[in-house]
Scaffold this active site. Structure first.
Site, PDB file in Angstrom:
ATOM      1  N   ASP A 201      10.425 -13.315  -4.907  1.00 33.65           N
ATOM      2  CA  ASP A 201      10.798 -13.888  -6.212  1.00 33.65           C
ATOM      3  C   ASP A 201      11.285 -15.330  -6.050  1.00 33.65           C
ATOM      4  O   ASP A 201      10.998 -16.190  -6.891  1.00 33.65           O
ATOM      5  CB  ASP A 201      11.884 -13.028  -6.877  1.00 33.65           C
ATOM      6  CG  ASP A 201      11.419 -11.597  -7.057  1.00 33.65           C
ATOM      7  OD1 ASP A 201      10.261 -11.405  -7.457  1.00 33.65           O
ATOM      8  OD2 ASP A 201      12.199 -10.673  -6.763  1.00 33.65           O
TER       9      ASP A 201
ATOM     10  N   HIS B   4      14.425  -6.584  -8.453  1.00 32.37           N
ATOM     11  CA  HIS B   4      13.024  -6.949  -8.205  1.00 32.37           C
ATOM     12  C   HIS B   4      12.080  -6.130  -9.077  1.00 32.37           C
ATOM     13  O   HIS B   4      11.413  -5.218  -8.591  1.00 32.37           O
ATOM     14  CB  HIS B   4      12.673  -6.775  -6.715  1.00 32.37           C
ATOM     15  CG  HIS B   4      11.236  -7.099  -6.430  1.00 32.37           C
ATOM     16  ND1 HIS B   4      10.723  -8.384  -6.525  1.00 32.37           N
ATOM     17  CD2 HIS B   4      10.185  -6.304  -6.105  1.00 32.37           C
ATOM     18  CE1 HIS B   4       9.434  -8.356  -6.251  1.00 32.37           C
ATOM     19  NE2 HIS B   4       9.070  -7.106  -6.000  1.00 32.37           N
TER      20      HIS B   4
HETATM   21  P1  NAD Z   1      -0.804  -0.749   1.477  1.00 35.60           P
HETATM   22  O1  NAD Z   1      -1.277   0.506   0.846  1.00 35.60           O
HETATM   23  O2  NAD Z   1      -1.820  -1.784   1.804  1.00 35.60           O
HETATM   24  O3  NAD Z   1      -0.036  -0.416   2.820  1.00 35.60           O
HETATM   25  C1  NAD Z   1       0.961   0.564   2.877  1.00 35.60           C
HETATM   26  C2  NAD Z   1       0.925   1.164   4.261  1.00 35.60           C
HETATM   27  O4  NAD Z   1       1.954   2.153   4.326  1.00 35.60           O
HETATM   28  C3  NAD Z   1      -0.408   1.854   4.600  1.00 35.60           C
HETATM   29  O5  NAD Z   1      -0.930   1.357   5.812  1.00 35.60           O
HETATM   30  C4  NAD Z   1      -0.008   3.318   4.732  1.00 35.60           C
HETATM   31  O6  NAD Z   1      -0.757   4.024   5.705  1.00 35.60           O
HETATM   32  C5  NAD Z   1       1.460   3.193   5.128  1.00 35.60           C
HETATM   33  N1  NAD Z   1       2.223   4.414   4.909  1.00 35.60           N
HETATM   34  C6  NAD Z   1       2.174   5.273   3.869  1.00 35.60           C
HETATM   35  N2  NAD Z   1       3.031   6.287   4.084  1.00 35.60           N
HETATM   36  C7  NAD Z   1       3.630   6.045   5.259  1.00 35.60           C
HETATM   37  C8  NAD Z   1       4.603   6.733   6.015  1.00 35.60           C
HETATM   38  N3  NAD Z   1       5.149   7.884   5.605  1.00 35.60           N
HETATM   39  N4  NAD Z   1       4.987   6.211   7.202  1.00 35.60           N
HETATM   40  C9  NAD Z   1       4.458   5.041   7.636  1.00 35.60           C
HETATM   41  N5  NAD Z   1       3.527   4.351   6.975  1.00 35.60           N
HETATM   42  C10 NAD Z   1       3.130   4.855   5.799  1.00 35.60           C
HETATM   43  O7  NAD Z   1       0.328  -1.370   0.532  1.00 35.60           O
HETATM   44  P2  NAD Z   1       0.964  -2.841   0.590  1.00 35.60           P
HETATM   45  O8  NAD Z   1       0.180  -3.740  -0.271  1.00 35.60           O
HETATM   46  O9  NAD Z   1       1.225  -3.201   2.000  1.00 35.60           O
HETATM   47  O10 NAD Z   1       2.357  -2.580  -0.181  1.00 35.60           O
HETATM   48  C11 NAD Z   1       3.343  -1.756   0.386  1.00 35.60           C
HETATM   49  C12 NAD Z   1       4.550  -1.623  -0.527  1.00 35.60           C
HETATM   50  O11 NAD Z   1       5.199  -2.890  -0.675  1.00 35.60           O
HETATM   51  C13 NAD Z   1       4.210  -1.183  -1.956  1.00 35.60           C
HETATM   52  O12 NAD Z   1       5.162  -0.231  -2.383  1.00 35.60           O
HETATM   53  C14 NAD Z   1       4.339  -2.462  -2.763  1.00 35.60           C
HETATM   54  O13 NAD Z   1       4.612  -2.211  -4.118  1.00 35.60           O
HETATM   55  C15 NAD Z   1       5.483  -3.123  -2.056  1.00 35.60           C
HETATM   56  N6  NAD Z   1       5.618  -4.557  -2.282  1.00 35.60           N
HETATM   57  C16 NAD Z   1       6.878  -5.062  -2.408  1.00 35.60           C
HETATM   58  C17 NAD Z   1       7.080  -6.411  -2.595  1.00 35.60           C
HETATM   59  C18 NAD Z   1       8.467  -6.966  -2.708  1.00 35.60           C
HETATM   60  O14 NAD Z   1       8.605  -8.120  -3.162  1.00 35.60           O
HETATM   61  N7  NAD Z   1       9.508  -6.287  -2.286  1.00 35.60           N
HETATM   62  C19 NAD Z   1       5.981  -7.281  -2.664  1.00 35.60           C
HETATM   63  C20 NAD Z   1       4.694  -6.745  -2.529  1.00 35.60           C
HETATM   64  C21 NAD Z   1       4.525  -5.366  -2.346  1.00 35.60           C
HETATM   65  C1  LMR Z   2       5.399  -8.296  -6.213  1.00 36.10           C
HETATM   66  O1  LMR Z   2       6.354  -8.780  -6.798  1.00 36.10           O
HETATM   67  O2  LMR Z   2       4.336  -8.923  -6.004  1.00 36.10           O
HETATM   68  C2  LMR Z   2       5.509  -6.897  -5.657  1.00 36.10           C
HETATM   69  O3  LMR Z   2       6.663  -6.283  -6.089  1.00 36.10           O
HETATM   70  C3  LMR Z   2       4.283  -6.070  -5.884  1.00 36.10           C
HETATM   71  C4  LMR Z   2       4.066  -5.707  -7.319  1.00 36.10           C
HETATM   72  O4  LMR Z   2       3.868  -4.526  -7.582  1.00 36.10           O
HETATM   73  O5  LMR Z   2       4.051  -6.584  -8.174  1.00 36.10           O
END
Ligand code: NAD
Ligand code: LMR
Length: 341
Positions: A154, A184
């Site tokens: 953010d 967030h």
């Molecule tokens: P993705 O699906 O590409 O990757 C997630 C990974 O987690 C996969 O490789 C999957 O195999 C693994 N996984 C699932 N269950 C698991 C477990 N029990 N143990 C270990 N690994 C496990 O998703 P992504 O795009 O990398 O996003 C991941 C998370 O991050 C989502 O929840 C997304 O919303 C969040 N996110 C948060 C922010 C933030 O600002 N905080 C920003 C972007 C995404």
């Molecule tokens: C973001 O802010 O990009 C992440 O929290 C992923 C989402 O779901 O928007």
């Protein structure tokens, strides 16, 4: 310095692990995922930096030995495990799947690496951080100075998006530093442009320009989800943001002073400045500027709450309302009380 990434083979996990492999602050990188992490680790291990990389995958759903090995002796754990959004979904829609994933990973950390610093990326952050905290409390190993919700993306967005309004080209966007407080997700994200090194530009904007700018920061995640059109949410900008936060924390743990990052944390009375923020907001958790030190959170810099302009004050009020529900939802999940929120 050993860092473990849980969910290391995912869209965020892979580029985040790459950045960590390039870090001069880290000696050992441990990559855990339910799939592909050994391959990702082998790939990264060919890069000639001094970070030793090892991958761990469970052999079955019941196998706990891989995560135990991944976490043994770790100093910092970063969690991007879980499902991302698709168009039309809110972050809260991810709760049903991600809550159990986070709870089980938090249990494993509490059992194997209770002293580790834990950085939670998985959404919905406003609820997954309380899930980690409640799990650590249940296991009797909770230390409020060591658990962080990563909201850095953010800040990164707020820093980038103001550039569009820099009509005289006077802003070096890499040096802009906007605090983003609250939480967030959507309306809980409150960028504080009025108190920043870009305030000169912000103060010249019309009220509709200000609204558009703030709205873009609040819903920046949706912009990426829409553009990826079913292919997931932000991964590269998140990997950068997670890496940036982890580097700051590690530098503080190693003794560097004066490091401040915004993060969503539990407002424990033992943390300097937390009680005042709790009294003012009536929240147990909030994202605010945090001064980091050799033991994690050193101080919550709540002074910013007294400096908001009228619009920011209004936005923060809305954020507090939604945040309190998101937080309770995470807490109740672990404590197994049925939540209707
Ligand atoms: P993705 O699906 O590409 O990757 C997630 C990974 O987690 C996969 O490789 C999957 O195999 C693994 N996984 C699932 N269950 C698991 C477990 N029990 N143990 C270990 N690994 C496990 O998703 P992504 O795009 O990398 O996003 C991941 C998370 O991050 C989502 O929840 C997304 O919303 C969040 N996110 C948060 C922010 C933030 O600002 N905080 C920003 C972007 C995404
Ligand atoms: C973001 O802010 O990009 C992440 O929290 C992923 C989402 O779901 O928007």
């Amino acid at each position: 310095m050993k860092v473990t990434v849980l969910g290391a083979a995912g869209g965020i996990g892979q580029p985040l692990s790459l950045l960590l492999k390039l870090s001069s602050q880290i000696d050992e990188l441990s990559l855990y995922d339910i799939r592909l992490s050994k391959g990702v680790a082998t790939d990264l291990s060919h890069i000639n930096t001094n970070v030793k990389v090892t991958g761990f995958e469970p052999s079955s759903k019941e196998d706990q030995s891989a995560i135990k090995q991944a976490l043994t002796g770790t100093d910092v754990v970063i969690i991007p495990a879980g499902v991302p959004r698709k168009p039309g979904m809110t972050r809260d829609d991810l709760f049903n799947i991600n809550a159990s994933i986070i709870q089980s990973l938090a249990s494993a950390i509490a059992e194997t690496a209770p002293q580790a610093y834990v950085l939670v990326i998985s959404n919905p952050v406003n609820s997954t951080v309380p899930i980690v905290v409640e799990t650590f409390k249940q296991k009797g190993v909770f230390n409020p100075k060591r658990i962080f919700g990563v909201t850095t993306l953010d800040i990164v967005r707020a820093n980038s998006f103001i550039k569009e309004y820099d009509t005289h080209g006077e802003l070096d966007v890499s040096k802009v530093n906007i605090n983003v407080i609250g939480g967030h997700s959507g309306e809980t994200i409150v960028p504080i442009y009025s108190q920043s090194n870009a305030s000169k530009i912000y103060k010249k904007l019309s009220s509709s320009q200000r609204d558009a700018l703030v709205n873009r920061v609040q819903f920046g995640g949706d912009e990426v989800v829409k553009a990826k059109n079913g292919g997931g949410s932000a991964t590269l900008s998140m990997a950068y943001s997670g890496y940036k936060f982890a580097e700051s924390l590690i530098r503080a743990l190693k003794g560097e002073s004066g490091i401040i990052e915004d993060s969503f944390i539990y407002l424990d009375d033992g943390i300097k400045g937390a009680r005042e923020v709790k009294n003012k907001t009536k929240l147990n958790y909030v994202s605010l500027p945090i001064r980091l030190g050799p033991h994690g959170v050193e101080e919550v810099e709540g002074g910013i709450l007294g400096e908001l302009d009228d619009n920011e004050t209004k936005l923060f009020g809305v954020a507090v309302n939604t945040l309190s529900k998101n937080i309770v939802k995470g807490e109740l999940f672990v404590n197994k009380v049925k939540s209707k929120l």
